[in-house]
Scaffold this motif. Sequence first.
Motif, PDB file in Angstrom:
ATOM      1  N   PRO A   1      -3.916  -1.236   4.896  1.00 42.72           N
ATOM      2  CA  PRO A   1      -4.430  -0.451   3.756  1.00 42.72           C
ATOM      3  C   PRO A   1      -5.139   0.828   4.205  1.00 42.72           C
TER       4      PRO A   1
ATOM      5  N   VAL B   1       1.503   1.698  -3.668  1.00 40.08           N
ATOM      6  CA  VAL B   1       0.323   2.275  -4.336  1.00 40.08           C
ATOM      7  C   VAL B   1       0.283   3.781  -4.081  1.00 40.08           C
ATOM      8  N   GLU B   2       0.516   4.153  -2.820  1.00 41.30           N
ATOM      9  CA  GLU B   2       0.444   5.571  -2.465  1.00 41.30           C
ATOM     10  C   GLU B   2       1.591   6.359  -3.109  1.00 41.30           C
TER      11      GLU B   2
ATOM     12  N   ARG C   1      -3.158   4.072   4.511  1.00 43.16           N
ATOM     13  CA  ARG C   1      -2.537   4.635   3.319  1.00 43.16           C
ATOM     14  C   ARG C   1      -3.610   5.235   2.421  1.00 43.16           C
ATOM     15  N   ASN C   2      -3.175   6.142   1.569  1.00 44.82           N
ATOM     16  CA  ASN C   2      -4.111   6.738   0.621  1.00 44.82           C
ATOM     17  C   ASN C   2      -4.168   5.882  -0.650  1.00 44.82           C
ATOM     18  N   LEU C   3      -5.279   5.199  -0.829  1.00 46.91           N
ATOM     19  CA  LEU C   3      -5.413   4.308  -1.987  1.00 46.91           C
ATOM     20  C   LEU C   3      -6.377   4.889  -3.020  1.00 46.91           C
TER      21      LEU C   3
ATOM     22  N   TRP D   1       0.846  -1.210   0.000  1.00 47.61           N
ATOM     23  CA  TRP D   1       0.000   0.000   0.000  1.00 47.61           C
ATOM     24  C   TRP D   1       0.872   1.248   0.000  1.00 47.61           C
TER      25      TRP D   1
ATOM     26  N   ILE E   1      -9.846  -2.343  -0.401  1.00 49.86           N
ATOM     27  CA  ILE E   1      -8.828  -1.846  -1.342  1.00 49.86           C
ATOM     28  C   ILE E   1      -9.476  -0.961  -2.409  1.00 49.86           C
TER      29      ILE E   1
ATOM     30  N   LEU F   1      -6.431   4.303  -6.995  1.00 46.28           N
ATOM     31  CA  LEU F   1      -6.835   3.046  -7.649  1.00 46.28           C
ATOM     32  C   LEU F   1      -8.168   3.213  -8.369  1.00 46.28           C
TER      33      LEU F   1
END
Length: 656
Positions: A379, A353-354, A382-384, A350, A409, A387
């Motif tokens: 998750p 991803v961030e 974190r800043n998801l 994650w 997610i 996506l």
Amino acid sequence: MSEANIESILHEKRIFPPSSEFSQNAHIKSLKDYQQLYEKAKSDPQTFWAELAQQELDWFQKWDTVLDWQPPFAKWFVNGKINISYNCLDRHLTTWRKNKAALIWEGEPGDSRTLTYAQLHREVCKFANVLKQLGVSKGDTVGIYMPMIPEAAIAMLACARIGAPHSVVFGGFSAEALRDRLNDAQAKVVITADGGFRKDAIVPLKPQVDKALENNAAPSVENVLVVQRTRQQVSMKTGRDHWWHNLEPNASANCPAEPMDSEDMLFILYTSGSTGKPKGVVHTTGGYNLYTHMTTKWIFDLQDTDVYWCTADVGWITGHSYIVYGPLSNGATTLMYEGAPRKSNPGCFWDVVEKYGVTVFYTAPTAIRAFIKMGDSHPKSRNLSSLRLLGTVGEPINPEAWMWYHKVIGGERCPIVDTWWQTETGGVMITPLPGAISTKPGSATRPFPGILADIVDLDGNPVPENEGGYLIVRHPWPGMMRTVYGDPERFRRTYWEHIAPKDGNYLYFAGDGARKDEDGYFWVMGRVDDVINVSGHRLGTMEVESALVSHPAVAEAAVVGKPDEIKGEDIVAFVTLEGGHDAGDDLTKELRKHVTEEIGAIARPGDIRFTDALPKTRSGKIMRRLLRNLAAGQEVSGDTSTLEDRSVLDKLRGGA
Ligand code: WTA
């Protein structure tokens, strides 16, 4: 084939349509668009694929026949000349994509690299020239045994560039497994690294290569090219072993892509089957390029603003098709991550991803189940929000894991593409097209346009709706494997003869059981042969059994899968011992270590059960069905009348 193990799973009722915003911006925008493509491909597959090949790929010379089908051997785009490395690199350099990020790489220790298309092209050309210096020319096979570093992709593209088929061997395989694969493929050069970083440790690779080549046990290998990654001490054999960083400075960055015949071999990739040694699955150039290009484009809906991340290892087909070839052919930004979730940072995925604003994320159900177990806090902290699309591959996804993926997610806004396919199929075969097809948790939904999938009985007759049967494909497709390396008869036997051809119509037998529901959605239930799927990795029961019986204490071994919460399936081994050996914890440990050395840690049995005898039929065939029941802690079901000695079963029951 062993006794079929086809069960119908619970009926899932929830349906998730894509948002209208997603659909409007997608390559394929509606069910109607999908249906039109599907019908067009069905009524005239050759025109369908030829038009796409013309529009989407660059050819040095056009083909004169689209498909030459001499069942079960197919040739696509006959006499066409093409190079997949050219399609992945050179053609983007004359566009604005020249300075776009092609490959973003993040190492486990936190180091990172970004290569633009221009930079990746330059690296690939240099690497290709180094291979040429080492005597590699068109048609020579190259073994690749690498960690997840940019040089793995660079090596593959360099091989493709000069027409040297690559055979990538997953870095988790043992020296023995590597040696077998190098020998079968007759590799001339091995490309490796000192080691790689994984789960807070160093995975040594060069020492394994040394072991594989010891005593001239892989005589075809003339040179070893070593990339420095972990900097631990390794031995270098003069004349045979070469550091990449010593050869690279003198290598020219000029290396035009070799015009390859459409049917020239692009790579060999070994995979497990129900019998014998792993098979060398052969993929060729033109059809594979087209099929991975189109599936990547439509399934992952790639746009130029996307940061696309597939978490597979390049040692598996998913890494070949959906980290390297498919995304780069589309001019996309593909992200590669060296490590895995680990104690020191369970939320590392994650973080990635961030950090990079990943928009499309493709992983395996076993990883999703492991994330669930690690807890939502990772998750959620974190800043998801970057996506927009999620994918899964490798095994059936249970609806609970699907729902978690969707909510935690995907923030309930991202479509999920559950993609069913195989090493043999080259690319995804059954999947939602995310802007067009509503999803149901646990279903891979519908066939990709051009794929005539169906569910049949052993005579090849379609089974009624919602009944289990064998998953087959009716018409050749461009990405299909062409043969088993060096063994065309095995290719025919394994995939085309389980279900007898009728009126000259051959059916591709995938080895999976499935059912189709009232909406035409496919629900894949798992293997019907002696293949176990551990954490999305395929292992043949025979392979593990051979590894076990190669230990002096073991007389006989039978291996089956049992359901496992995280891995999907785990390996259970029933073992009888030679006289003079004692069953016990020490031997269990030793056997697990032995299997790790023979094949790799992925094949290590989770459970070893010692027994006096194995349940067999009167003709001496081990009754795996019974062992599967016992391993899963279930009552033994079905017919046991063919059992030679019923007391064996009673003893096993008592012991289990
Ligand atoms: C299984 C991996 C259900 C299946 C790309 C297949 C799946 C085998 C799915 C191929 C899915 C893969 N749903 N089962 N979405 N994807 N499988 O060759 O049993 O490593 O035959 O290719 O994985 O594994 P392979």
